[in-house]
Motif scaffolding. Structure first.
Motif, PDB file in Angstrom:
ATOM      1  N   LEU A 182      61.539 -18.802  61.403  1.00  0.00           N
ATOM      2  CA  LEU A 182      60.943 -20.070  61.838  1.00  0.00           C
ATOM      3  C   LEU A 182      60.421 -20.009  63.273  1.00  0.00           C
ATOM      4  O   LEU A 182      59.580 -20.810  63.662  1.00  0.00           O
ATOM      5  CB  LEU A 182      61.972 -21.202  61.721  1.00  0.00           C
ATOM      6  CG  LEU A 182      62.431 -21.544  60.313  1.00  0.00           C
ATOM      7  CD1 LEU A 182      63.552 -22.572  60.358  1.00  0.00           C
ATOM      8  CD2 LEU A 182      61.264 -22.044  59.482  1.00  0.00           C
ATOM      9  N   SER A 183      60.964 -19.070  64.040  1.00  0.00           N
ATOM     10  CA  SER A 183      60.552 -18.893  65.433  1.00  0.00           C
ATOM     11  C   SER A 183      61.094 -17.543  65.887  1.00  0.00           C
ATOM     12  O   SER A 183      61.917 -16.942  65.207  1.00  0.00           O
ATOM     13  CB  SER A 183      61.127 -20.007  66.312  1.00  0.00           C
ATOM     14  OG  SER A 183      62.530 -19.890  66.427  1.00  0.00           O
TER      15      SER A 183
ATOM     16  N   GLU B  43      53.933 -33.221  66.436  1.00  0.00           N
ATOM     17  CA  GLU B  43      53.456 -32.797  65.114  1.00  0.00           C
ATOM     18  C   GLU B  43      52.373 -33.743  64.599  1.00  0.00           C
ATOM     19  O   GLU B  43      51.349 -33.302  64.064  1.00  0.00           O
ATOM     20  CB  GLU B  43      54.615 -32.737  64.123  1.00  0.00           C
ATOM     21  CG  GLU B  43      55.563 -31.588  64.389  1.00  0.00           C
ATOM     22  CD  GLU B  43      56.866 -31.691  63.611  1.00  0.00           C
ATOM     23  OE1 GLU B  43      56.923 -32.446  62.619  1.00  0.00           O
ATOM     24  OE2 GLU B  43      57.832 -31.013  63.997  1.00  0.00           O
TER      25      GLU B  43
ATOM     26  N   GLY C  74      58.752 -26.317  59.169  1.00  0.00           N
ATOM     27  CA  GLY C  74      58.785 -25.352  58.077  1.00  0.00           C
ATOM     28  C   GLY C  74      57.644 -24.352  58.106  1.00  0.00           C
ATOM     29  O   GLY C  74      57.675 -23.361  57.389  1.00  0.00           O
ATOM     30  N   ASN C  75      56.618 -24.605  58.920  1.00  0.00           N
ATOM     31  CA  ASN C  75      55.480 -23.684  59.003  1.00  0.00           C
ATOM     32  C   ASN C  75      55.674 -22.590  60.045  1.00  0.00           C
ATOM     33  O   ASN C  75      54.804 -21.760  60.229  1.00  0.00           O
ATOM     34  CB  ASN C  75      54.185 -24.445  59.331  1.00  0.00           C
ATOM     35  CG  ASN C  75      53.659 -25.217  58.148  1.00  0.00           C
ATOM     36  OD1 ASN C  75      54.315 -25.323  57.121  1.00  0.00           O
ATOM     37  ND2 ASN C  75      52.480 -25.776  58.301  1.00  0.00           N
ATOM     38  N   GLY C  76      56.773 -22.634  60.733  1.00  0.00           N
ATOM     39  CA  GLY C  76      57.008 -21.645  61.786  1.00  0.00           C
ATOM     40  C   GLY C  76      56.528 -22.150  63.124  1.00  0.00           C
ATOM     41  O   GLY C  76      55.703 -23.063  63.217  1.00  0.00           O
ATOM     42  N   PHE C  77      57.067 -21.534  64.145  1.00  0.00           N
ATOM     43  CA  PHE C  77      56.868 -22.011  65.505  1.00  0.00           C
ATOM     44  C   PHE C  77      56.855 -20.771  66.389  1.00  0.00           C
ATOM     45  O   PHE C  77      57.893 -20.313  66.834  1.00  0.00           O
ATOM     46  CB  PHE C  77      58.062 -22.922  65.815  1.00  0.00           C
ATOM     47  CG  PHE C  77      57.893 -23.884  66.928  1.00  0.00           C
ATOM     48  CD1 PHE C  77      56.832 -24.762  66.972  1.00  0.00           C
ATOM     49  CD2 PHE C  77      58.834 -23.940  67.934  1.00  0.00           C
ATOM     50  CE1 PHE C  77      56.707 -25.680  68.003  1.00  0.00           C
ATOM     51  CE2 PHE C  77      58.724 -24.845  68.962  1.00  0.00           C
ATOM     52  CZ  PHE C  77      57.657 -25.717  68.994  1.00  0.00           C
TER      53      PHE C  77
ATOM     54  N   PRO D 157      52.877 -27.400  64.830  1.00  0.00           N
ATOM     55  CA  PRO D 157      52.712 -27.291  63.383  1.00  0.00           C
ATOM     56  C   PRO D 157      53.784 -28.112  62.667  1.00  0.00           C
ATOM     57  O   PRO D 157      54.833 -28.407  63.247  1.00  0.00           O
ATOM     58  CB  PRO D 157      52.893 -25.792  63.111  1.00  0.00           C
ATOM     59  CG  PRO D 157      53.746 -25.307  64.236  1.00  0.00           C
ATOM     60  CD  PRO D 157      53.376 -26.152  65.420  1.00  0.00           C
ATOM     61  N   PRO D 158      53.543 -28.470  61.408  1.00  0.00           N
ATOM     62  CA  PRO D 158      54.567 -29.195  60.646  1.00  0.00           C
ATOM     63  C   PRO D 158      55.853 -28.374  60.523  1.00  0.00           C
ATOM     64  O   PRO D 158      55.820 -27.143  60.530  1.00  0.00           O
ATOM     65  CB  PRO D 158      53.924 -29.382  59.271  1.00  0.00           C
ATOM     66  CG  PRO D 158      52.464 -29.187  59.484  1.00  0.00           C
ATOM     67  CD  PRO D 158      52.328 -28.256  60.643  1.00  0.00           C
TER      68      PRO D 158
END
Length: 125
Positions: A97-98, A27, A36-39, A33-34
């Motif tokens: 989130l993913s 990260e 909480g931004n989704g993956f 991505p940070p």
């Protein structure tokens, strides 16, 4: 008994610390991505799945070494990993989130990865 408890705790901490540190580094470098931004990028998910699985195998290896070849702590750690993975699946199910396959695969791979590490660590020379 204290050795077996210590083996399980050290195995658990191994996976947690190595995964967290690797996540943090990726990260910080802007590769992931940070939080909480989704993956959602498949290559990111596969990379994370790969290193988490390697760390989980390592945890099984370390656990059996500390337990002096006793596979019972490895089995306990594997069950804890499976339970933690299932809790992860349930708790993140509707969080977007993913893709859902990612936490499911982490949960499914937990026990066999730890078992493989334990078996590798318990082999006689």
């Amino acid at each position: 008994m204290l050795r077996n408890i210590s083996a399980v705790l050290i195995g658990f901490v191994t996976v947690f610390v190595l995964s967290s540190v690797t996540d943090f580094i990726l990260e910080a470098l802007g590769i992931f991505p940070p939080i909480g931004n989704g993956f959602f990028e498949p290559w990111m998910l596969l990379l994370a799945l790969f290193y988490r699985t390697v760390y989980t195998v390592l945890a099984g290896f370390i656990t059996v070494k500390i337990a002096k070849g006793n596979m019972k702590p490895v089995i306990i750690l594997g069950l804890i990993g499976l339970l933690a993975g299932m809790i992860g699946v349930i708790s993140t199910w509707n969080m977007d989130l993913s893709p859902r396959w990612y936490p499911i695969l982490l949960a499914v791979l937990a026990f066999p990865s730890i078992w493989i590490g334990g078996k590798l660590g318990s082999k006689k020379k």
